[in-house]
Design a protein around this motif. Structure first.
Motif, mmCIF file in Angstrom:
data_model
loop_
_atom_site.group_PDB
_atom_site.id
_atom_site.type_symbol
_atom_site.label_atom_id
_atom_site.label_comp_id
_atom_site.label_asym_id
_atom_site.label_seq_id
_atom_site.Cartn_x
_atom_site.Cartn_y
_atom_site.Cartn_z
ATOM 1 N N HIS A 42 -3.227 6.116 -6.276
ATOM 2 C CA HIS A 42 -3.107 5.993 -4.754
ATOM 3 C C HIS A 42 -1.772 5.002 -4.339
ATOM 4 C CE1 HIS A 42 -7.128 7.213 -3.613
ATOM 5 N NE2 HIS A 42 -7.655 6.766 -4.682
ATOM 6 N N VAL A 43 -1.427 4.522 -5.297
ATOM 7 C CA VAL A 43 -0.233 3.448 -5.070
ATOM 8 C C VAL A 43 0.965 4.376 -5.133
ATOM 9 C CG1 VAL A 43 1.245 1.742 -6.067
ATOM 10 C CG2 VAL A 43 -1.162 1.375 -5.961
ATOM 11 N N LEU A 44 1.049 5.200 -6.460
ATOM 12 C CA LEU A 44 2.076 5.972 -6.730
ATOM 13 C C LEU A 44 2.304 7.193 -5.523
ATOM 14 C CD1 LEU A 44 1.939 6.925 -10.355
ATOM 15 C CD2 LEU A 44 2.869 4.947 -9.264
ATOM 16 N N ARG A 45 1.352 7.407 -4.868
ATOM 17 C CA ARG A 45 1.470 8.549 -3.815
ATOM 18 C C ARG A 45 1.788 7.897 -2.359
ATOM 19 N NH1 ARG A 45 -4.046 11.724 -5.567
ATOM 20 N NH2 ARG A 45 -3.054 12.415 -7.660
ATOM 21 N N ALA A 46 1.805 6.465 -2.408
ATOM 22 C CA ALA A 46 2.363 5.647 -1.466
ATOM 23 C C ALA A 46 3.856 5.329 -1.549
ATOM 24 C CB ALA A 46 1.540 4.594 -0.940
ATOM 25 N N PHE A 109 -5.082 1.027 -1.460
ATOM 26 C CA PHE A 109 -5.089 1.375 0.156
ATOM 27 C C PHE A 109 -3.756 1.123 0.656
ATOM 28 C CE2 PHE A 109 -9.459 0.045 -0.936
ATOM 29 C CZ PHE A 109 -9.965 1.214 -0.981
ATOM 30 N N LEU A 110 -2.655 0.901 -0.040
ATOM 31 C CA LEU A 110 -1.153 0.909 0.650
ATOM 32 C C LEU A 110 -0.975 2.095 1.115
ATOM 33 C CD1 LEU A 110 1.389 -0.651 0.504
ATOM 34 C CD2 LEU A 110 1.912 0.404 -1.776
ATOM 35 N N THR A 111 -0.243 2.111 1.978
ATOM 36 C CA THR A 111 0.071 3.416 2.796
ATOM 37 C C THR A 111 1.571 3.843 2.664
ATOM 38 O OG1 THR A 111 0.258 2.620 5.049
ATOM 39 C CG2 THR A 111 -1.832 3.263 4.280
ATOM 40 N N ALA A 112 1.825 4.993 3.008
ATOM 41 C CA ALA A 112 3.158 5.579 2.674
ATOM 42 C C ALA A 112 4.066 5.085 4.310
ATOM 43 C CB ALA A 112 3.404 7.138 2.550
#
Length: 201
Positions: A42-46, A109-112
């Motif tokens: 999830h972090v990497l995708r953000a 839950f960090l977002t791009a």
């Protein structure tokens, strides 16, 4: 989305994924599932590719390194003991950049959108330290300008980037996250169970 080719200063990303998960238990917490995929994913995708000239994951775990490759990141595998080692290795790997975003791997839950806003703030103030916050609470990621790379590489054992931020508090710009949950990190099994209880795990 901000395009690194037209944004001015070149920004790199370093994901610190070298923790031993001591407070979590023997399982590497970064590989625990959150909404159907590993927490770290999830972090990497953000941290989308168009924002960065280089993206590196610093880790001591081979499975984490493999995940980094799957997500299009460069793994930097090592066996050194301290968080200052992780920071030094990361910042040394991206010396060619004008700034470096440091992210931790346990904020699923960090977002791009928040990361892009952080990158834009840095693009407009490339000599500043730019840090994500929510309300009055400071958190991660943090962008450091090239002028502070040597200080990051010279941290003493036990020190983190917070020591550099304190020394240069006048250079700090805060960037609001969209949601409080973006700053949630998972340190313990209780933290992880709390995510599950809220239906987030």
């Amino acid at each position: 989305m901000l395009d690194r080719q037209s944004a001015g200063p070149r920004l790199a990303a370093v994901v610190m994924a070298s923790g031993d998960s001591r407070r979590f238990g023997q399982t590497d917490k970064l590989l625990m599932p959150v909404k159907g995929c590993p927490m770290l994913a999830h972090v990497l995708r953000a941290l989308p590719m168009p924002l960065f000239c280089r993206r590196v994951v610093v880790t001591r775990n081979e499975a984490v390194a493999d995940l980094a490759v799957q997500e299009g990141f460069e793994p930097l595998f090592h066996s050194l003991p301290d968080v200052s080692d992780t920071i030094r290795l990361g910042v040394t790997a991206v010396r060619q950049a004008d700034g470096c975003l440091f992210s931790v791997g346990d904020q699923p839950f960090l977002t791009a959108a928040t990361v892009e806003r952080l990158a834009r703030r840095f693009a407009n103030a490339p000599d500043a330290i730019v840090r994500v916050c929510y309300g009055e609470r400071d958190g991660n990621p943090v962008v450091f300008p090239k002028a502070l790379f040597d200080e990051l590489a010279s941290l003493q054992p036990g020190q983190t980037g917070s020591a550099v931020i304190r020394r240069h508090a006048g250079c700090l710009i805060r960037c609001q996250a969209e949601h409080a949950r973006e700053l949630w990190d998972v340190d313990t099994r209780e933290d992880y169970r709390a995510l599950e209880a809220r239906g987030e795990g």
